[in-house]
Write a protein that holds these residues in place. Structure first.
Motif, PDB file in Angstrom:
ATOM      1  N   TYR A  86       4.442   8.058  -0.305  1.00 18.93           N
ATOM      2  CA  TYR A  86       3.486   8.111  -1.881  1.00 18.93           C
ATOM      3  C   TYR A  86       2.505   7.029  -2.216  1.00 18.93           C
ATOM      4  CZ  TYR A  86       7.292   4.808  -4.351  1.00 18.93           C
ATOM      5  OH  TYR A  86       7.687   3.856  -4.379  1.00 18.93           O
ATOM      6  N   GLY A  87       1.727   6.734  -2.867  1.00 21.07           N
ATOM      7  CA  GLY A  87       0.873   5.757  -2.718  1.00 21.07           C
ATOM      8  C   GLY A  87      -0.398   5.322  -4.432  1.00 21.07           C
ATOM      9  N   LYS A  88      -0.815   4.163  -3.776  1.00 25.04           N
ATOM     10  CA  LYS A  88      -2.480   3.790  -4.612  1.00 25.04           C
ATOM     11  C   LYS A  88      -3.062   3.784  -3.825  1.00 25.04           C
ATOM     12  CE  LYS A  88      -4.700   2.463  -8.037  1.00 25.04           C
ATOM     13  NZ  LYS A  88      -5.957   2.193  -6.883  1.00 25.04           N
ATOM     14  N   PRO A  89      -4.313   3.943  -3.346  1.00 26.25           N
ATOM     15  CA  PRO A  89      -4.983   3.732  -3.359  1.00 26.25           C
ATOM     16  C   PRO A  89      -6.184   3.190  -3.587  1.00 26.25           C
ATOM     17  CG  PRO A  89      -5.960   6.533  -3.439  1.00 26.25           C
ATOM     18  CD  PRO A  89      -4.706   5.784  -4.647  1.00 26.25           C
ATOM     19  N   ARG A  90      -6.542   1.834  -2.265  1.00 25.10           N
ATOM     20  CA  ARG A  90      -7.710   1.628  -2.771  1.00 25.10           C
ATOM     21  C   ARG A  90      -8.993   1.637  -3.984  1.00 25.10           C
ATOM     22  NH1 ARG A  90      -8.069   2.073   2.722  1.00 25.10           N
ATOM     23  NH2 ARG A  90     -10.485   1.474   2.983  1.00 25.10           N
ATOM     24  N   SER A  91      -9.100   0.945  -4.738  1.00 28.45           N
ATOM     25  CA  SER A  91      -9.740   1.822  -5.445  1.00 28.45           C
ATOM     26  C   SER A  91     -11.618   2.272  -4.268  1.00 28.45           C
ATOM     27  CB  SER A  91     -10.528   0.560  -5.880  1.00 28.45           C
ATOM     28  OG  SER A  91      -9.881  -0.368  -7.398  1.00 28.45           O
ATOM     29  N   GLU A 105      -2.765   2.820   6.405  1.00 23.35           N
ATOM     30  CA  GLU A 105      -1.230   2.804   5.958  1.00 23.35           C
ATOM     31  C   GLU A 105      -0.757   1.633   4.998  1.00 23.35           C
ATOM     32  OE1 GLU A 105       1.028   2.134   9.699  1.00 23.35           O
ATOM     33  OE2 GLU A 105      -0.304   0.215  10.557  1.00 23.35           O
ATOM     34  N   ALA A 106      -1.400   0.606   4.554  1.00 21.90           N
ATOM     35  CA  ALA A 106      -1.106  -0.593   4.101  1.00 21.90           C
ATOM     36  C   ALA A 106      -1.243   0.165   2.263  1.00 21.90           C
ATOM     37  CB  ALA A 106      -1.775  -2.041   4.219  1.00 21.90           C
ATOM     38  N   GLU A 107      -1.395   1.094   1.791  1.00 18.10           N
ATOM     39  CA  GLU A 107      -1.634   1.441   0.847  1.00 18.10           C
ATOM     40  C   GLU A 107      -0.060   2.817   0.527  1.00 18.10           C
ATOM     41  OE1 GLU A 107      -6.060   2.963   0.334  1.00 18.10           O
ATOM     42  OE2 GLU A 107      -5.785   2.706   2.268  1.00 18.10           O
ATOM     43  N   ILE A 108       0.527   2.847   1.345  1.00 15.27           N
ATOM     44  CA  ILE A 108       1.784   3.446   0.961  1.00 15.27           C
ATOM     45  C   ILE A 108       2.952   3.185   1.111  1.00 15.27           C
ATOM     46  CG2 ILE A 108      -0.294   5.317   1.130  1.00 15.27           C
ATOM     47  CD1 ILE A 108       1.162   6.137   4.297  1.00 15.27           C
ATOM     48  N   ALA A 109       4.280   3.837   0.112  1.00 16.72           N
ATOM     49  CA  ALA A 109       5.385   3.560   1.220  1.00 16.72           C
ATOM     50  C   ALA A 109       6.101   4.658   1.667  1.00 16.72           C
ATOM     51  CB  ALA A 109       5.735   2.538   0.585  1.00 16.72           C
ATOM     52  N   ILE A 123       4.401   7.450 -10.264  1.00 17.52           N
ATOM     53  CA  ILE A 123       5.074   5.542  -9.988  1.00 17.52           C
ATOM     54  C   ILE A 123       4.341   4.839  -9.749  1.00 17.52           C
ATOM     55  CG2 ILE A 123       6.829   4.290  -8.796  1.00 17.52           C
ATOM     56  CD1 ILE A 123       8.347   5.653 -11.387  1.00 17.52           C
ATOM     57  N   PRO A 124       2.947   5.244  -8.284  1.00 16.08           N
ATOM     58  CA  PRO A 124       2.418   4.461  -7.907  1.00 16.08           C
ATOM     59  C   PRO A 124       1.426   3.472  -8.965  1.00 16.08           C
ATOM     60  CG  PRO A 124       2.750   5.841  -6.723  1.00 16.08           C
ATOM     61  CD  PRO A 124       3.142   6.335  -7.638  1.00 16.08           C
ATOM     62  N   LEU A 125       0.530   3.961  -9.843  1.00 15.46           N
ATOM     63  CA  LEU A 125      -0.344   3.037 -10.833  1.00 15.46           C
ATOM     64  C   LEU A 125       0.242   2.254 -12.073  1.00 15.46           C
ATOM     65  CD1 LEU A 125      -3.412   4.041 -11.318  1.00 15.46           C
ATOM     66  CD2 LEU A 125      -2.288   3.242 -13.129  1.00 15.46           C
ATOM     67  N   VAL A 126       1.312   3.299 -11.990  1.00 12.92           N
ATOM     68  CA  VAL A 126       2.067   2.320 -13.781  1.00 12.92           C
ATOM     69  C   VAL A 126       3.167   1.224 -12.435  1.00 12.92           C
ATOM     70  CG1 VAL A 126       1.829   4.235 -15.721  1.00 12.92           C
ATOM     71  CG2 VAL A 126       3.989   4.369 -13.757  1.00 12.92           C
ATOM     72  N   GLY A 127       4.152   1.396 -11.608  1.00 13.01           N
ATOM     73  CA  GLY A 127       4.908   0.972 -11.233  1.00 13.01           C
ATOM     74  C   GLY A 127       4.229  -0.519 -10.511  1.00 13.01           C
ATOM     75  N   LEU A 128       3.138  -0.082  -9.737  1.00 13.41           N
ATOM     76  CA  LEU A 128       2.215  -1.614  -9.360  1.00 13.41           C
ATOM     77  C   LEU A 128       1.991  -2.816 -10.808  1.00 13.41           C
ATOM     78  CD1 LEU A 128       1.014  -0.168  -6.184  1.00 13.41           C
ATOM     79  CD2 LEU A 128       3.056  -1.685  -6.290  1.00 13.41           C
ATOM     80  N   TYR A 275      -5.959  -7.371 -16.434  1.00 10.74           N
ATOM     81  CA  TYR A 275      -5.949  -7.526 -14.783  1.00 10.74           C
ATOM     82  C   TYR A 275      -6.279  -5.974 -14.683  1.00 10.74           C
ATOM     83  CZ  TYR A 275      -2.896  -7.758 -11.119  1.00 10.74           C
ATOM     84  OH  TYR A 275      -2.536  -7.661  -9.823  1.00 10.74           O
ATOM     85  N   PHE A 276      -6.583  -5.568 -13.488  1.00 14.40           N
ATOM     86  CA  PHE A 276      -6.997  -4.660 -12.857  1.00 14.40           C
ATOM     87  C   PHE A 276      -5.773  -4.577 -11.316  1.00 14.40           C
ATOM     88  CE2 PHE A 276      -9.459  -0.684 -10.417  1.00 14.40           C
ATOM     89  CZ  PHE A 276     -10.181  -0.653 -11.439  1.00 14.40           C
ATOM     90  N   MET A 277      -5.091  -3.402 -11.739  1.00 17.39           N
ATOM     91  CA  MET A 277      -3.813  -3.916 -10.318  1.00 17.39           C
ATOM     92  C   MET A 277      -4.388  -3.080  -8.844  1.00 17.39           C
ATOM     93  SD  MET A 277      -3.831  -0.693  -9.468  1.00 17.39           S
ATOM     94  CE  MET A 277      -1.783  -0.440  -8.839  1.00 17.39           C
ATOM     95  N   GLU A 278      -3.885  -3.881  -8.476  1.00 16.15           N
ATOM     96  CA  GLU A 278      -4.390  -3.643  -6.616  1.00 16.15           C
ATOM     97  C   GLU A 278      -3.337  -2.897  -6.110  1.00 16.15           C
ATOM     98  OE1 GLU A 278      -4.426  -7.426  -5.283  1.00 16.15           O
ATOM     99  OE2 GLU A 278      -5.937  -8.298  -6.453  1.00 16.15           O
ATOM    100  N   HIS A 279      -3.661  -2.461  -5.126  1.00 17.69           N
ATOM    101  CA  HIS A 279      -3.115  -1.206  -3.654  1.00 17.69           C
ATOM    102  C   HIS A 279      -2.029  -2.222  -3.176  1.00 17.69           C
ATOM    103  CE1 HIS A 279      -5.838  -2.328  -0.816  1.00 17.69           C
ATOM    104  NE2 HIS A 279      -4.842  -2.268  -0.144  1.00 17.69           N
ATOM    105  N   ASN A 280      -0.306  -1.963  -3.579  1.00 17.21           N
ATOM    106  CA  ASN A 280       0.349  -3.202  -1.782  1.00 17.21           C
ATOM    107  C   ASN A 280       1.598  -2.025  -1.567  1.00 17.21           C
ATOM    108  OD1 ASN A 280       2.356  -4.930  -1.917  1.00 17.21           O
ATOM    109  ND2 ASN A 280       0.675  -6.419  -2.985  1.00 17.21           N
TER     110      ASN A 280
END
Length: 330
Positions: A86-91, A105-109, A123-128, A275-280
């Motif tokens: 799962y993940g949040k792509p960079r913008s 691969e740095a954008e997912i887990a 989860i990804p957007l709200v969690g990060l 704040y604008f969240m970042e992929h991680n």
């Protein structure tokens, strides 16, 4: 492949056909099983973030997902074909309302083993967002007092759980979702339809604002001198522009936009940040552990089949969702 996209800002999205993307040596090719709808999708669709992010059209919507790795580049080391992720792509790579996506691969887990694809996609957007605000910006500590607005929403339900896991005292605002907010662990829930939160909440260490407008402005009354207000609803300010590396002109534009909150900062002695969240992917791994331990959980309001994406987006824009709205692709 089928994708849900806009062809111009402020137009209704529709389904389009796209060619499957090619991956480079550092990317994985993912079959998307589920994606979540966020208020961010509507803001992007309406062109409200054009000053921050410019996209080519057509633009596929969607900012987080869960799925299965079906191909990987030769330099990918963390993931294998068949992995559930799962993940949040960079913008600049957003676009999860589709059947396949190519990402670094740095954008997912790896997806939490105890969550379904639908639960993981929420989860990804709200969690990060929550993790980065609390851990990276506020350095939230045990017994800190934080007000989290809209406690029954997508960000709110996760943020309450995470703040409690970090030992904070949590107050939140809600109306129809009061019981849900309490079940997430909120210590204090203010019914914003019958009570003025700014008359009740005083001298808190921080506020996480998810609404903006009058709610944001009133929040300055609730924070002690030297405290912090972090907003994910806006307006962007000059400090944010500097963090993003924007030039002088854009920094001054944001400074003008945020003049009212800048004045409130000075009046109340409070620090404000948009704040604008970042992929991680690494931070997602931390969230995975919390989810697998049961420290936090995914909260879903409704699941829509992909074919009903328009209905799902319309429901999101009512602001009535309690938890996350999910699109099921597979």
């Amino acid at each position: 492949m089928k994708a849900f996209a806009i062809e111009a800002y402020n137009q209704d999205p529709k389904f389009i056909d796209q060619t499957k993307p090619q991956i480079n040596d550092e990317e994985v090719f993912i079959e998307i099983h589920a994606a979540s709808i966020n208020p961010l999708d509507s803001k992007i669709r309406k062109g409200e973030l054009k000053a921050l992010l410019e996209y080519d059209m057509p633009l596929v919507l969607g900012n987080d997902f869960s799925g299965t790795v079906v191909e990987k580049g030769k330099n990918v080391t963390k993931f294998n074909i068949g992995d559930e992720v799962y993940g949040k792509p960079r913008s600049e790579k957003m676009g999860t309302f589709t059947e396949y996506i190519a990402l670094n691969e740095a954008e997912i887990a790896l997806k939490p083993t105890n969550l379904s694809f639908e639960e993981a996609a929420g989860i990804p957007l709200v969690g990060l967002t929550s993790y980065q605000v609390f851990n990276d910006i506020l350095n939230l500590n045990k017994d800190d007092k934080i007000l989290i607005h809209a406690g029954s929403g997508g960000v709110g339900t996760f943020a309450i759980q995470l703040a409690k896991a970090m030992g904070a005292y949590v107050a939140t605002t809600s109306s129809d979702g009061i019981d849900l907010a309490k079940s997430m662990g909120a210590d204090q829930v203010i019914n914003y339809k019958t009570e003025n939160f700014d008359d009740i909440i005083q001298d808190f260490d921080a506020v996480l604002d998810t609404i903006g407008g009058d709610t944001l402005e009133k929040s300055f009354k609730s924070v002690k001198k030297g405290g912090d207000i972090i907003s994910i609803a806006g307006p962007p300010n000059e400090a944010f522009a500097e963090k993003m590396g924007f030039g002088f002109v854009k920094r001054k534009i944001f400074s003008t936009i945020s003049r009212k909150v800048t004045n409130l900062e000075k009046e109340y002695g409070v620090d404000y940040m948009f704040y604008f969240m970042e992929h991680n992917g690494k931070q997602l791994e931390t969230l995975t552990k919390l989810l697998e331990e049961g420290t936090v959980k995914s909260v879903i309001d409704r699941v829509y089949p992909f074919e009903e994406a328009e209905d799902a987006l319309n429901y999101s824009e009512t602001g009535k969702a309690k938890g996350k709205i999910i699109l099921k692709m597979k």
